[in-house]
Design a protein around this motif. Structure first.
Motif, short mmCIF file in Angstrom:
data_model
loop_
_atom_site.label_atom_id
_atom_site.label_comp_id
_atom_site.label_asym_id
_atom_site.label_seq_id
_atom_site.Cartn_x
_atom_site.Cartn_y
_atom_site.Cartn_z
N LYS A 13 23.86 19.09 -69.04
CA LYS A 13 24.22 17.80 -69.65
C LYS A 13 25.48 17.85 -70.52
CE LYS A 13 19.50 16.11 -69.64
NZ LYS A 13 18.30 15.94 -70.42
N ASP A 14 26.15 18.98 -70.55
CA ASP A 14 27.32 19.10 -71.42
C ASP A 14 28.56 18.48 -70.75
OD1 ASP A 14 29.17 19.74 -73.29
OD2 ASP A 14 29.15 21.90 -72.92
N HIS A 15 28.59 17.14 -70.72
CA HIS A 15 29.68 16.43 -70.05
C HIS A 15 31.04 16.75 -70.67
CE1 HIS A 15 26.29 13.34 -69.27
NE2 HIS A 15 26.26 14.31 -68.39
N ASP B 289 23.92 16.38 -63.27
CA ASP B 289 23.33 17.07 -64.44
C ASP B 289 22.28 18.09 -64.01
OD1 ASP B 289 24.93 15.47 -65.90
OD2 ASP B 289 23.36 14.24 -66.79
N PRO C 84 21.92 9.70 -67.55
CA PRO C 84 22.14 11.00 -66.90
C PRO C 84 22.94 10.82 -65.61
CG PRO C 84 19.78 10.60 -67.29
CD PRO C 84 20.50 9.33 -67.61
#
Ligand SMILES: [Zn+2]
Length: 452
Positions: A167-169, A162, A158
């Motif tokens: 978390k949608d990198h 974030d 992580p």
């Protein structure tokens, strides 16, 4: 009378860094129209009348804006914090917990503004940055008028951001890429942090996105000595072999460090067309090793110069990096001709431009190129007499001799005064973070001594 030049610069020496890295023009005029260089001519009495604005660089050398091809800008706020502690303690028990606790949009804004002051002061007009909240740094860079390639680190773990961004990198990457697609000075890149922090799935996704969007890839490669044996144990191949097979290495790939490559790795790297970024300050201070730069140049691999972040390099001066890079290669080669000053200046200008995919726009003083220009004042005792301006720039300059900085034709520093930013409020915010971080580290140390 119509004045054809928006800005005219008179310089005692001009180092074009075009085809011949050792070429020096004397008593020259450089004319600028909007954001471009439109004239480079022997100085005449008439030139001044033809310019709306005149910059007198008597006794100064004009060089292309320097390019810091690997850094983590907002880490300026960690400068000098817990230096000289064992590497593992420094990284895992200090820097990582500090990042988890403090890195926020506000932290990155303050750190990036401090870095911008420093970059301008040291004549750096372009950076390749890799850090959290890149959209915040890009806003700072955009407002000031600097140039750069920015990236969002991705890894199997992580990220500090974030918490606020989710978390949608990949989604964040595509959003930033789209937002800056047509920006004249700012570009976005993919940044898989390093082969040892990214599994094959992450690296495959990076390769796929880069080939779809044509965006550069910025990655740490083979920095510390333990990385290669670990790669052999885990993947039965070197880091370069693994990246090559996964499609991560190519002409758009910027490989920071590249300290411990084998001969076959170098051949593969050359075949891929990837660039290496040498970071001598960081490599020496963290005792990572000495990158085989002379060997890379023999293999005709493009080499750029970087500082790395200020947590490990302590400053963002490419003048210091040029001096160190040249001398260290002489030392390890046991040959004082192994690397010469003009090669290092080339790395900090043309090498950087090529690595960032901007060779057609920046890195040299040529008509049609962007007016990213730096005047370095030689009117100092340590820069007299001037037998060779290139020698002075690499071996004698400290960096603070930079007098005037232009990026895309905009004057960012004039007479050693930084124009777009006021230092005091930034220093004040940096000091506030310093106090908070010191207290946090003191508490960590106390807990380590008295675990309960
Ligand atoms: Zn780095």
């Amino acid at each position: 009378m119509k004045k054809p030049f928006d800005i005219g610069i008179k310089a005692s020496w001009v180092l074009p860094m075009d085809q011949n890295p050792t070429q020096v023009l004397t008593d020259c005029f450089v004319g600028i129209e909007k954001n471009k260089i439109v004239a480079i001519e022997p100085l005449s009495k008439n030139h001044r009348k033809l310019c709306k604005k005149w910059i007198d660089g008597q006794g100064m050398a004009l060089i292309p804006g320097l390019i810091n091809a690997h850094t983590h800008l907002a880490m300026t706020l960690f400068r000098g914090l817990e230096d000289d502690t064992p590497l593992k303690v420094w990284l895992f028990d200090r820097i990582f917990p500090l990042e988890a606790k403090f890195v926020s949009r506000e932290f990155v804004k303050t750190g990036s503004e401090l870095a911008a002051l420093e970059c301008i002061r040291f004549g750096t007009t372009t950076v390749a940055d890799m850090y959290y909240h890149p959209a915040v740094t890009m806003k700072v860079w955009d407002k000031i008028g600097l140039r750069g390639l920015f990236s969002q680190p991705v890894m199997d773990f992580p990220l500090p951001e974030d918490r606020t961004l989710g978390k949608d990198h990949w989604g964040r990457f595509l959003k930033n890429l789209k937002a800056y697609r047509k920006h004249p000075r700012l570009k976005f890149a993919l940044a898989p942090h390093a082969p040892y922090t990214c599994g094959d799935d992450v690296l495959k996704k990076v390769a796929q996105l880069s080939s779809e969007t044509l965006c550069p890839i910025h990655i740490h490669l083979s920095e510390a000595k333990h990385e290669e044996p670990e790669s052999q144990t885990r993947y039965k191949k070197s880091q370069v072999e693994r990246l090559f097979e996964l499609g991560v290495l190519g002409p758009r790939t910027i490989c920071a460090h590249s300290v411990h490559l084998s001969e076959s790795d170098k051949v593969l790297l050359k075949q891929s067309g990837a660039s290496v970024v040498h970071n001598p300050d960081s490599n020496l201070k963290l005792s990572s090793g000495v990158a085989p730069v002379v060997s890379y140049l023999k293999h005709d691999i493009n080499v750029a110069l970087g500082t790395d972040g200020s947590a490990s390099a302590n400053d963002l001066s490419l003048f210091g990096a040029m001096d160190l890079a040249t001398k260290v290669q002489k030392l390890v080669s046991q040959d004082n001709t192994a690397m010469v000053a003009a090669q290092t200046l080339w790395m900090a200008t043309r090498g950087g431009a090529k690595a960032l995919g901007l060779d057609d726009q920046i890195g040299s003083i040529e008509t049609g190129k962007e007016a990213d220009l730096v005047l370095v004042d030689f009117n100092f005792p340590h820069l007299q007499p001037v037998h060779d301006p290139i020698s002075h720039l690499v071996y004698s300059c400290q960096g603070l001799e930079v007098d005037t900085v232009l990026c895309a034709g905009k004057i960012l520093m004039s007479g050693k005064k930084i124009l777009p930013l006021k230092a005091e409020p930034i220093f004040k915010r940096a000091k506030s973070y310093q106090k908070q971080m010191r207290a946090f580290v003191d508490l960590l140390i106390k807990k380590e001594k008295n675990p309960s």
